[in-house]
Design an enzyme around this catalytic site. Sequence first.
Site, short mmCIF file in Angstrom:
data_model
loop_
_atom_site.label_atom_id
_atom_site.label_comp_id
_atom_site.label_asym_id
_atom_site.label_seq_id
_atom_site.Cartn_x
_atom_site.Cartn_y
_atom_site.Cartn_z
N ARG A 30 0.88 -1.21 -0.06
CA ARG A 30 -0.04 0.11 -0.17
C ARG A 30 0.95 1.28 -0.04
NH1 ARG A 30 -1.97 -2.16 4.58
NH2 ARG A 30 -4.07 -2.13 3.76
N LYS A 108 0.19 -15.64 11.32
CA LYS A 108 0.21 -16.47 12.44
C LYS A 108 -0.42 -15.82 13.63
CE LYS A 108 3.70 -19.38 10.51
NZ LYS A 108 5.23 -19.84 10.62
N LYS A 192 3.24 -21.35 19.12
CA LYS A 192 4.67 -21.39 19.01
C LYS A 192 5.32 -20.12 19.10
CE LYS A 192 5.59 -19.58 14.54
NZ LYS A 192 6.45 -18.85 14.09
N GLU A 282 4.61 -11.70 16.66
CA GLU A 282 3.30 -11.92 16.85
C GLU A 282 2.97 -12.60 18.16
OE1 GLU A 282 0.69 -11.29 15.47
OE2 GLU A 282 1.37 -10.62 13.31
#
Length: 332
Positions: A30, A108, A192, A282
């Site tokens: 973008r 994830k 994880k 994350e």
Amino acid sequence: MKVAVLGAGAWGTALAAHLAARHDTLLWARDAALVAELAARRENVRYLDGVALPPALRYEADLTAALSHAQADDALCVIAAPVAGLRALCRAMRDAGRVPAHFVWVCKGFEADTRLLPHQMVAEELPDHASYGVLSGPSFAREVAQGLPVALTVASASAACRGRTLAAFHHGAMRIYTGDDVVGVEVGGAVKNVLAIATGIADGLGLGLNARAALVTRGLAEMSRLGVALGGRAETFTGLTGLGDLILTATGDLSRNRTVGLQLAAGRSLDDILAALGHVAEGVRCARAVLSIARERGVDMPITEAVCAVLFDGVAPRDAVSGLLRRDAKAE
């Protein structure tokens, strides 16, 4: 095959570079300035510096144009945005009337506010679409971009999506396996990251390889318990997207989540660590969601609890480890 990759971070760029070796590949971002820089330098200095991008790879800042590139039934769209951006991209595809025939995502984690997995977000935003899935597994973007061997799994309820993804990615040094346990694959990919923070803390405290092995093994048990409670299959967690991804993220020096743990053990604040990292970790984003869901489902996840205590409750890393060691003995 025509392929559009949405998202020019490290992972999206690496996948696009791999795809461009065999397919007509378009990489969308973008940020028009980033697109211009990619086209001019043939290098993603911002996210993947030092890796030359293939001359055949093309770049696009217009989302509608990128989606149009992947509209045909024999094309594929790869969504390489983080979990926080997946829902917005699905809405943009729907609003533009340009939902690709087949698409996969590579993010994830859980959505922070709703605690939904990626496939649940997609189903909410695109309820009439069916040919989509998740591509996941033990992989560092830099190694993929360098053409080093890697094995990934595509999971989808749609045989057409699995086949299209296999045809797109399974070449060169990349091996693709297929399956239909979307929940199991997504839970493994989310949990994880949290567990990798724990192993980073242990390594940063100098607790040794025995402690690392214990954390990985008992962490895998936590991951499996939660995944099965949410509808995943137990065997998925001993595969690439469970044990494989956990080993890589918990032990590899390129792991952002492991780096967070190492830095926490060194006494740095979480804010300073994330600012210096400059990329998404994350495990930090979804740790609260993982623990909240586990408590709601009655799933015991002591390692995840310890990580959250360090991240959000001000508990010292060494005290969190001591708490784990004081737990009552139990059967394995």
